[in-house]
Design a protein around this motif. Sequence first.
Motif, short mmCIF file in Angstrom:
data_model
loop_
_atom_site.label_atom_id
_atom_site.label_comp_id
_atom_site.label_asym_id
_atom_site.label_seq_id
_atom_site.Cartn_x
_atom_site.Cartn_y
_atom_site.Cartn_z
N LEU A 68 23.98 35.92 65.73
CA LEU A 68 23.81 37.37 65.62
C LEU A 68 24.39 37.90 64.31
CD1 LEU A 68 24.54 38.37 69.32
CD2 LEU A 68 22.32 38.32 68.17
N ASP A 69 25.53 37.36 63.89
CA ASP A 69 26.12 37.76 62.61
C ASP A 69 25.19 37.42 61.45
OD1 ASP A 69 28.37 38.78 63.83
OD2 ASP A 69 29.65 37.04 63.35
N ARG A 70 24.59 36.23 61.50
CA ARG A 70 23.66 35.82 60.44
C ARG A 70 22.42 36.72 60.42
NH1 ARG A 70 23.44 29.33 59.71
NH2 ARG A 70 25.67 29.02 59.37
N LEU A 71 21.91 37.04 61.60
CA LEU A 71 20.75 37.92 61.67
C LEU A 71 21.08 39.31 61.11
CD1 LEU A 71 19.32 36.91 65.16
CD2 LEU A 71 18.14 36.68 62.95
N HIS A 72 22.25 39.83 61.47
CA HIS A 72 22.66 41.15 60.96
C HIS A 72 22.84 41.11 59.43
CE1 HIS A 72 23.04 43.34 64.71
NE2 HIS A 72 23.70 42.33 65.24
N ASN A 73 23.46 40.05 58.92
CA ASN A 73 23.66 39.95 57.47
C ASN A 73 22.33 39.81 56.73
OD1 ASN A 73 26.44 40.20 57.60
ND2 ASN A 73 26.79 38.00 57.72
N THR A 74 21.43 39.04 57.29
CA THR A 74 20.11 38.88 56.66
C THR A 74 19.36 40.20 56.66
OG1 THR A 74 20.04 36.57 57.39
CG2 THR A 74 17.95 37.56 56.72
N THR A 75 19.48 40.95 57.74
CA THR A 75 18.83 42.26 57.81
C THR A 75 19.41 43.21 56.76
OG1 THR A 75 18.41 41.96 60.17
CG2 THR A 75 18.31 44.21 59.34
N LYS A 76 20.73 43.17 56.59
CA LYS A 76 21.36 44.01 55.56
C LYS A 76 20.86 43.64 54.17
CE LYS A 76 25.62 44.71 58.17
NZ LYS A 76 27.04 44.35 58.24
N THR A 77 20.74 42.35 53.90
CA THR A 77 20.24 41.89 52.60
C THR A 77 18.81 42.36 52.39
OG1 THR A 77 21.67 39.95 52.69
CG2 THR A 77 19.80 39.85 51.17
N THR A 78 17.99 42.25 53.42
CA THR A 78 16.60 42.68 53.33
C THR A 78 16.51 44.18 53.08
OG1 THR A 78 15.98 40.89 54.83
CG2 THR A 78 14.36 42.62 54.49
N ARG A 79 17.36 44.94 53.75
CA ARG A 79 17.39 46.39 53.53
C ARG A 79 17.77 46.72 52.09
NH1 ARG A 79 20.55 47.92 58.93
NH2 ARG A 79 18.83 47.73 60.39
N GLY A 80 18.69 45.95 51.53
CA GLY A 80 19.07 46.14 50.13
C GLY A 80 17.90 45.88 49.20
N LEU A 81 17.14 44.82 49.47
CA LEU A 81 15.95 44.53 48.66
C LEU A 81 14.93 45.65 48.77
CD1 LEU A 81 15.59 40.74 49.49
CD2 LEU A 81 16.15 41.70 47.25
N ILE A 82 14.73 46.15 49.97
CA ILE A 82 13.78 47.25 50.18
C ILE A 82 14.25 48.49 49.42
CG2 ILE A 82 12.88 48.87 51.91
CD1 ILE A 82 12.90 46.50 53.89
#
Length: 108
Positions: A68-82
């Motif tokens: 879950l931590d990895r999924l949340h961190n990946t989502t944050k990174t994706t939001r940054g790219l967006i």
Amino acid sequence: CQGEPFSSETNKLCNPSGVFFPAFRVNRTSERKEVMVAMYKLFAFLNASLGNITRDQEELNPTAKELLDRLHNTTKTTRGLISNLTCLLCKNYNIFQVDVSYGESSQG
């Protein structure tokens, strides 16, 4: 390996209907603007998919903290790219909105 319902539902789980990935019809000769719009659509779709996966994993496997931590961190990174793509599209190309297809929710 995970047992039921995974072993009896492989066609449904591995080949889901209603999942439509955004088209990515750009190449080296495409204009930079076209590439940036296509990337925005791709990352927006990825972000929505990560949201669905995270929600499903929180429900199915709430004790898997590392996952879950990895999924949340990946989502944050994706939001940054967006966010960066949004600024680039707005500033360089005067594009303020991009139509994005998210597919269906996996809930249920």
